[in-house]
Write an enzyme that holds these catalytic residues in place. Structure first.
Site, PDB file in Angstrom:
ATOM      1  N   PRO A   9       0.426  50.521  74.515  1.00  0.00           N
ATOM      2  CA  PRO A   9      -0.308  49.534  73.748  1.00  0.00           C
ATOM      3  C   PRO A   9       0.564  48.651  72.852  1.00  0.00           C
ATOM      4  CG  PRO A   9      -0.734  51.753  72.943  1.00  0.00           C
ATOM      5  CD  PRO A   9      -0.013  51.885  74.249  1.00  0.00           C
ATOM      6  N   ASN A  10       0.203  47.400  72.845  1.00  0.00           N
ATOM      7  CA  ASN A  10       0.800  46.347  71.999  1.00  0.00           C
ATOM      8  C   ASN A  10       2.190  45.917  72.458  1.00  0.00           C
ATOM      9  OD1 ASN A  10      -1.414  46.226  70.079  1.00  0.00           O
ATOM     10  ND2 ASN A  10      -0.765  48.278  69.489  1.00  0.00           N
ATOM     11  N   ARG A  17       5.574  40.239  68.378  1.00  0.00           N
ATOM     12  CA  ARG A  17       5.045  41.253  67.469  1.00  0.00           C
ATOM     13  C   ARG A  17       6.138  41.760  66.518  1.00  0.00           C
ATOM     14  NH1 ARG A  17       4.350  47.440  69.546  1.00  0.00           N
ATOM     15  NH2 ARG A  17       3.403  48.240  67.645  1.00  0.00           N
ATOM     16  N   TYR A  22      10.845  44.936  66.210  1.00  0.00           N
ATOM     17  CA  TYR A  22      10.960  45.061  67.671  1.00  0.00           C
ATOM     18  C   TYR A  22      11.812  43.971  68.317  1.00  0.00           C
ATOM     19  CZ  TYR A  22       7.219  48.379  66.761  1.00  0.00           C
ATOM     20  OH  TYR A  22       6.491  49.438  66.264  1.00  0.00           O
ATOM     21  N   ASN A  74       7.492  54.151  77.336  1.00  0.00           N
ATOM     22  CA  ASN A  74       7.294  53.837  75.924  1.00  0.00           C
ATOM     23  C   ASN A  74       5.787  53.799  75.726  1.00  0.00           C
ATOM     24  OD1 ASN A  74       7.065  52.900  73.352  1.00  0.00           O
ATOM     25  ND2 ASN A  74       8.577  51.258  73.562  1.00  0.00           N
ATOM     26  N   ALA A  77       2.073  53.659  70.240  1.00  0.00           N
ATOM     27  CA  ALA A  77       1.433  54.545  69.257  1.00  0.00           C
ATOM     28  C   ALA A  77       0.844  55.798  69.899  1.00  0.00           C
ATOM     29  CB  ALA A  77       0.359  53.775  68.500  1.00  0.00           C
ATOM     30  N   HIS A  80       2.470  59.252  69.532  1.00  0.00           N
ATOM     31  CA  HIS A  80       2.264  60.095  68.352  1.00  0.00           C
ATOM     32  C   HIS A  80       0.917  60.814  68.358  1.00  0.00           C
ATOM     33  CE1 HIS A  80       5.610  57.631  67.222  1.00  0.00           C
ATOM     34  NE2 HIS A  80       4.866  56.546  67.179  1.00  0.00           N
ATOM     35  N   ASP A  87      -0.266  65.868  78.622  1.00  0.00           N
ATOM     36  CA  ASP A  87      -0.688  66.715  79.754  1.00  0.00           C
ATOM     37  C   ASP A  87      -0.325  66.067  81.087  1.00  0.00           C
ATOM     38  OD1 ASP A  87      -1.690  68.708  78.145  1.00  0.00           O
ATOM     39  OD2 ASP A  87      -3.795  68.126  78.373  1.00  0.00           O
ATOM     40  N   GLU A  98      11.188  59.532  77.402  1.00  0.00           N
ATOM     41  CA  GLU A  98      10.466  58.830  76.329  1.00  0.00           C
ATOM     42  C   GLU A  98      11.412  57.788  75.711  1.00  0.00           C
ATOM     43  OE1 GLU A  98       9.229  61.471  73.161  1.00  0.00           O
ATOM     44  OE2 GLU A  98       8.359  59.824  71.985  1.00  0.00           O
ATOM     45  N   HIS A 100      11.754  54.574  72.737  1.00  0.00           N
ATOM     46  CA  HIS A 100      11.229  53.749  71.646  1.00  0.00           C
ATOM     47  C   HIS A 100      12.264  52.682  71.315  1.00  0.00           C
ATOM     48  CE1 HIS A 100       7.847  56.346  70.987  1.00  0.00           C
ATOM     49  NE2 HIS A 100       8.671  57.376  71.070  1.00  0.00           N
ATOM     50  N   ILE A 101      11.767  51.517  71.015  1.00  0.00           N
ATOM     51  CA  ILE A 101      12.636  50.390  70.637  1.00  0.00           C
ATOM     52  C   ILE A 101      13.168  50.634  69.221  1.00  0.00           C
ATOM     53  CG2 ILE A 101      12.627  47.901  70.191  1.00  0.00           C
ATOM     54  CD1 ILE A 101      10.189  47.901  72.279  1.00  0.00           C
ATOM     55  N   SER A 102      12.267  51.020  68.334  1.00  0.00           N
ATOM     56  CA  SER A 102      12.658  51.267  66.942  1.00  0.00           C
ATOM     57  C   SER A 102      13.099  52.718  66.780  1.00  0.00           C
ATOM     58  CB  SER A 102      11.470  50.975  66.010  1.00  0.00           C
ATOM     59  OG  SER A 102      10.398  51.862  66.292  1.00  0.00           O
ATOM     60  N   ARG A 107      10.985  55.942  60.351  1.00  0.00           N
ATOM     61  CA  ARG A 107       9.798  55.182  59.948  1.00  0.00           C
ATOM     62  C   ARG A 107       8.766  56.104  59.276  1.00  0.00           C
ATOM     63  NH1 ARG A 107       8.096  51.267  64.673  1.00  0.00           N
ATOM     64  NH2 ARG A 107       6.833  50.410  62.946  1.00  0.00           N
ATOM     65  N   ARG A 111       5.030  58.517  62.665  1.00  0.00           N
ATOM     66  CA  ARG A 111       5.864  58.082  63.801  1.00  0.00           C
ATOM     67  C   ARG A 111       7.011  59.054  64.072  1.00  0.00           C
ATOM     68  NH1 ARG A 111       3.999  52.707  64.760  1.00  0.00           N
ATOM     69  NH2 ARG A 111       3.314  51.812  62.799  1.00  0.00           N
TER      70      ARG A 111
HETATM   71  C1  DQA Z   1       7.305  52.127  69.468  1.00  0.00           C
HETATM   72  C2  DQA Z   1       7.149  52.918  68.179  1.00  0.00           C
HETATM   73  C3  DQA Z   1       5.701  53.298  67.949  1.00  0.00           C
HETATM   74  O1  DQA Z   1       5.563  54.014  66.736  1.00  0.00           O
HETATM   75  C4  DQA Z   1       4.833  52.068  67.860  1.00  0.00           C
HETATM   76  O2  DQA Z   1       3.487  52.414  67.716  1.00  0.00           O
HETATM   77  C5  DQA Z   1       5.027  51.151  69.018  1.00  0.00           C
HETATM   78  C6  DQA Z   1       6.400  50.908  69.485  1.00  0.00           C
HETATM   79  C7  DQA Z   1       8.747  51.641  69.663  1.00  0.00           C
HETATM   80  O3  DQA Z   1       9.066  51.277  70.780  1.00  0.00           O
HETATM   81  O4  DQA Z   1       9.532  51.599  68.717  1.00  0.00           O
HETATM   82  O5  DQA Z   1       4.110  50.543  69.508  1.00  0.00           O
HETATM   83  O6  DQA Z   1       6.983  52.969  70.548  1.00  0.00           O
END
Ligand code: DQA
Length: 145
Positions: A9-10, A17, A22, A74, A77, A80, A87, A98, A100-102, A107, A111
């Site tokens: 998502p997002n 964003r 990011y 990725n 959210a 978390h 599953d 897994e 994550h960009i950040s 954080r 997170r």
């Molecule tokens: C994220 C970190 C997550 O906490 C956040 O909700 C995202 C992006 C990252 O790539 O840093 O949507 O997965």
């Protein structure tokens, strides 16, 4: 080797964003760079804002090596919060990394918790969009084993 990158998502808003977190590069630019850098690897990409769609993608592509050799996920959210995605990963027959960009560890406390981390092969976080390249590099080792 065939890899599938799934963004949750997002992450369709990358580049627009919260660029201070990011970055300002789009996922299209990132994919172009990855495909140029790794011409020997087939890199597919899907993004969804919906938990169930992400689960379906893991089922469709991760239940046999006919789907792909590995998944770079990725889950945004959902990383978390989603026991359901955890599953699905636990059921997958191919490794899932897994991403994550950040640097989620630096954080907010929520997170720092990953529901999916324990069932993933490993985690790459905090390198901006370069996290995806590092995950592809990891797969070159994982799949060669
Ligand atoms: C994220 C970190 C997550 O906490 C956040 O909700 C995202 C992006 C990252 O790539 O840093 O949507 O997965």
């Amino acid at each position: 080797m065939k890899l599938l990158i799934i963004n949750g998502p997002n992450l369709n808003l990358l580049g627009l964003r919260q660029p201070e977190i990011y970055g300002s590069e789009s996922m299209d630019d990132c994919l172009k760079r990855l495909r140029q850098r790794f011409p020997e690897i087939e890199i597919d990409y899907c993004q969804s804002n919906h938990e169930g769609v992400i689960i379906d993608l893991i089922h469709k592509n991760g239940m046999s090596e006919a789907g792909c050799d590995g998944i770079i996920l990725n889950a945004g959210a959902y990383s978390h919060t989603s026991l359901a995605i955890a599953d699905a990963i636990a059921s997958a027959m191919v490794p899932v990394v897994e991403v994550h960009i950040s640097n989620v560890a630096s954080r907010e406390p929520i997170r720092r918790v990953s529901m999916i981390g324990p069932v993933c092969h490993g985690v790459v976080a905090g390198f901006g969009l370069d996290s995806y390249r590092l995950a592809v590099e990891a797969f070159k080792e994982i799949v060669a084993r």
